[in-house]
Structures are given as C-alpha cells and as structure tokens.
Design a protein around this motif. Sequence first.
Motif, PDB file in Angstrom:
ATOM      1  N   VAL A   3     -25.378  50.984  -5.637  1.00  0.00           N
ATOM      2  CA  VAL A   3     -25.027  51.977  -4.536  1.00  0.00           C
ATOM      3  C   VAL A   3     -26.742  52.655  -4.322  1.00  0.00           C
ATOM      4  N   SER A   4     -27.493  52.828  -4.983  1.00  0.00           N
ATOM      5  CA  SER A   4     -28.664  53.297  -4.942  1.00  0.00           C
ATOM      6  C   SER A   4     -29.538  52.518  -3.994  1.00  0.00           C
ATOM      7  N   SER A   5     -29.521  51.149  -4.284  1.00  0.00           N
ATOM      8  CA  SER A   5     -30.389  50.206  -3.635  1.00  0.00           C
ATOM      9  C   SER A   5     -29.823  50.099  -2.138  1.00  0.00           C
ATOM     10  N   LYS A   6     -28.489  50.393  -2.031  1.00  0.00           N
ATOM     11  CA  LYS A   6     -27.949  50.265  -0.802  1.00  0.00           C
ATOM     12  C   LYS A   6     -28.447  51.717  -0.026  1.00  0.00           C
ATOM     13  N   VAL A   7     -28.490  52.839  -0.750  1.00  0.00           N
ATOM     14  CA  VAL A   7     -28.916  53.895   0.119  1.00  0.00           C
ATOM     15  C   VAL A   7     -30.366  54.044   0.525  1.00  0.00           C
ATOM     16  N   PHE A  42     -28.822  61.127  -7.242  1.00  0.00           N
ATOM     17  CA  PHE A  42     -28.958  62.170  -8.493  1.00  0.00           C
ATOM     18  C   PHE A  42     -28.697  61.537  -9.824  1.00  0.00           C
ATOM     19  N   TYR A  43     -27.497  60.467  -9.750  1.00  0.00           N
ATOM     20  CA  TYR A  43     -26.836  59.937 -10.802  1.00  0.00           C
ATOM     21  C   TYR A  43     -27.778  59.061 -11.487  1.00  0.00           C
ATOM     22  N   ASN A  44     -29.256  58.812 -11.111  1.00  0.00           N
ATOM     23  CA  ASN A  44     -29.767  57.963 -11.725  1.00  0.00           C
ATOM     24  C   ASN A  44     -30.521  58.410 -12.944  1.00  0.00           C
ATOM     25  N   ASN A  45     -30.592  59.395 -13.113  1.00  0.00           N
ATOM     26  CA  ASN A  45     -31.208  60.195 -14.354  1.00  0.00           C
ATOM     27  C   ASN A  45     -30.590  61.346 -15.122  1.00  0.00           C
ATOM     28  N   GLY A  46     -30.388  61.478 -16.372  1.00  0.00           N
ATOM     29  CA  GLY A  46     -29.791  62.610 -16.899  1.00  0.00           C
ATOM     30  C   GLY A  46     -28.600  62.487 -17.215  1.00  0.00           C
ATOM     31  N   TYR A  47     -27.663  61.561 -16.952  1.00  0.00           N
ATOM     32  CA  TYR A  47     -26.248  61.312 -17.125  1.00  0.00           C
ATOM     33  C   TYR A  47     -26.230  59.901 -18.212  1.00  0.00           C
ATOM     34  N   LYS A  48     -25.028  60.037 -18.874  1.00  0.00           N
ATOM     35  CA  LYS A  48     -24.279  58.730 -19.321  1.00  0.00           C
ATOM     36  C   LYS A  48     -23.281  58.312 -18.411  1.00  0.00           C
ATOM     37  N   THR A  49     -23.244  57.210 -18.386  1.00  0.00           N
ATOM     38  CA  THR A  49     -21.953  56.349 -17.192  1.00  0.00           C
ATOM     39  C   THR A  49     -20.945  55.797 -17.963  1.00  0.00           C
ATOM     40  N   GLU A  50     -19.832  55.787 -17.366  1.00  0.00           N
ATOM     41  CA  GLU A  50     -18.813  55.168 -17.648  1.00  0.00           C
ATOM     42  C   GLU A  50     -17.751  55.078 -16.592  1.00  0.00           C
ATOM     43  N   MET A  51     -17.320  53.814 -16.645  1.00  0.00           N
ATOM     44  CA  MET A  51     -16.208  53.442 -15.624  1.00  0.00           C
ATOM     45  C   MET A  51     -14.847  54.147 -15.625  1.00  0.00           C
ATOM     46  N   GLY A  52     -14.516  54.423 -14.436  1.00  0.00           N
ATOM     47  CA  GLY A  52     -13.363  55.148 -14.418  1.00  0.00           C
ATOM     48  C   GLY A  52     -12.398  54.348 -13.706  1.00  0.00           C
ATOM     49  N   PRO A  53     -11.189  54.731 -13.190  1.00  0.00           N
ATOM     50  CA  PRO A  53     -10.067  54.025 -12.550  1.00  0.00           C
ATOM     51  C   PRO A  53     -10.346  53.867 -11.164  1.00  0.00           C
ATOM     52  N   VAL A  54      -9.718  52.733 -10.485  1.00  0.00           N
ATOM     53  CA  VAL A  54      -9.836  52.443  -9.107  1.00  0.00           C
ATOM     54  C   VAL A  54      -8.442  53.052  -8.600  1.00  0.00           C
ATOM     55  N   GLN A  55      -8.826  53.754  -7.369  1.00  0.00           N
ATOM     56  CA  GLN A  55      -7.603  54.316  -6.482  1.00  0.00           C
ATOM     57  C   GLN A  55      -7.709  53.940  -5.399  1.00  0.00           C
ATOM     58  N   ILE A 106     -16.694  55.722  -5.385  1.00  0.00           N
ATOM     59  CA  ILE A 106     -17.486  54.503  -4.790  1.00  0.00           C
ATOM     60  C   ILE A 106     -16.558  53.559  -4.110  1.00  0.00           C
ATOM     61  N   ASP A 107     -16.820  53.563  -2.730  1.00  0.00           N
ATOM     62  CA  ASP A 107     -16.272  52.470  -1.794  1.00  0.00           C
ATOM     63  C   ASP A 107     -16.483  51.108  -2.502  1.00  0.00           C
ATOM     64  N   LYS A 108     -15.693  50.188  -2.848  1.00  0.00           N
ATOM     65  CA  LYS A 108     -15.810  48.934  -3.598  1.00  0.00           C
ATOM     66  C   LYS A 108     -16.606  48.061  -2.560  1.00  0.00           C
ATOM     67  N   GLN A 109     -16.181  48.345  -1.349  1.00  0.00           N
ATOM     68  CA  GLN A 109     -16.659  47.163  -0.356  1.00  0.00           C
ATOM     69  C   GLN A 109     -17.975  47.559   0.271  1.00  0.00           C
ATOM     70  N   THR A 110     -18.097  48.764   0.740  1.00  0.00           N
ATOM     71  CA  THR A 110     -19.231  49.137   1.311  1.00  0.00           C
ATOM     72  C   THR A 110     -20.352  49.603   0.315  1.00  0.00           C
ATOM     73  N   LYS A 111     -20.020  50.008  -1.040  1.00  0.00           N
ATOM     74  CA  LYS A 111     -20.956  50.424  -2.076  1.00  0.00           C
ATOM     75  C   LYS A 111     -21.575  51.888  -1.321  1.00  0.00           C
ATOM     76  N   HIS A 112     -20.657  52.517  -0.497  1.00  0.00           N
ATOM     77  CA  HIS A 112     -21.276  53.884  -0.133  1.00  0.00           C
ATOM     78  C   HIS A 112     -20.255  54.818  -1.093  1.00  0.00           C
ATOM     79  N   ILE A 113     -20.852  56.023  -1.498  1.00  0.00           N
ATOM     80  CA  ILE A 113     -20.387  57.006  -2.110  1.00  0.00           C
ATOM     81  C   ILE A 113     -19.252  57.647  -1.270  1.00  0.00           C
ATOM     82  N   TYR A 114     -18.030  57.885  -1.573  1.00  0.00           N
ATOM     83  CA  TYR A 114     -16.835  58.431  -0.792  1.00  0.00           C
ATOM     84  C   TYR A 114     -16.693  59.767  -1.301  1.00  0.00           C
ATOM     85  N   ASN A 115     -16.568  60.080  -2.479  1.00  0.00           N
ATOM     86  CA  ASN A 115     -16.534  61.521  -2.884  1.00  0.00           C
ATOM     87  C   ASN A 115     -17.178  61.945  -4.241  1.00  0.00           C
TER      88      ASN A 115
END
Length: 214
Positions: free
Chosen positions: A32-36, A119-132, A160-169
């Motif tokens: 996502v970051s690379s796309k942006v 913003f998410y690149n620093n200071g956060y632990k990450t974990e995959m959530g559900p797909v909606q 994150i939109d799985k197709q475009t790799k853009h942030i949705y919300n």
Amino acid sequence: MKKIILVVAAIMTFMAGNAQSSKEAKQLLSEVSSKVESYENIVIEFKYGLENTAENVKHETRGDVSLEGEKYLLNIMGTTRLFDGAKLYTIIPEDEEINISSHNPEDDQDISPSKMLTFYNNGYKTEMGPVQDLKGRKIQYVKLTPIDSNAEIKEIHLGIDKQTKHIYNMIQTQDNGTKITITVNSFKTNQPLPQSLFQFKESRYKDYYINRLD
C-alpha cells in the motif's frame, strides 16, 4: 489493537501462524505504501465520522484533501488547512481569521493529511484482520496496535481494497471510547494540479485577522 498468546506442540503451531499473520500484514502495508508513493499527487473526497456512545456524541461530515509530497490542502467542517512544505495555514472563514505557524514534524503527534496514507509504517504492531465484502469490493482489514502503551489511541483498523491496494477506510478507537471513522469516497491520482494550489496568497484575505503564531 491488543495482541494474542496460547499448550506444547500446539503452541509451536500457534506461534508460527501468528508470526505469519504479522508478516503478511506488514507485506500488505508495504504494498500500500509503495503504491501511494508512486503517485505524483492524490486527490481524495472522504466522509468523517466521530462517535462516543457513552457521551451521546455522534457527528458526520464530508471533506476533501489534495496531497503532493508533504504539501496538502484540506477542507473540512468549514475550515481550510494548507501546508506549503514549510508553513501551516489554518483558514477559518466563519471567524475571518487565519492562523500561521511553522511546521515541526517532531511536534506533530496527529495523523496529518500528508501522513494519512503512510502513518502505519512506524509505531504500530500489525495483525491481519477479517476480509469484508463492501459494495462489491473485497476489503482486507489490518489491525494496528500502538507500541506506546500510553498512547491515546487504543487500536486502528485499516481497510485496504485487495485489488487496488488503496486504503478504503480507517476506524480509530481511542481509550476514552471515541471512535473516528474516515471512509474514502473518491480516490484520484496524478491529477493536473496547479502549483498555486499549495501557495498561500495573503492578498485574498484582506479583511481577515492574521495570527502569526511564531
């Protein structure tokens, strides 16, 4: 965003699965970051919602932001915020007032528009959530937990939109129970933006009180 843990042979499997989940989340955020960062500029129209059920507070509004590198022009709730790369201008037409200040990234604790998509690149632990499935789009959520245990933010769910790799919300929950939701309604890239868009013209605001904060 708080984390997880669990009997001998099973513990190995569990830990391996959890590590994979975190690695997968980081990989997705990296994409996502690379796309942006590949875009010359980005223009976003969004919906902003704030809710705290305990305080019986609920507010929704719309806004838009144009981004080019660190520069941005944000319009929301009748106020314009312009950052030209050095100075931050807050223009309040209702009060005919403008606040001007120098920008120090070290003092900026907020998720400013220029950091909104990375913003998410620093200071956060990450974990995959559900797909909606939202409006025919597959939205993959990533749960972010601040590393700083004293942070006012409890957790953030990034869609994150799985197709475009853009942030949705982005759904941000604070320790006081306040939930802030930003939903992207329109995401345009590489638009023909005039350079004057990120320039402050004092002559346009002759009747305004200008407050120079530094």
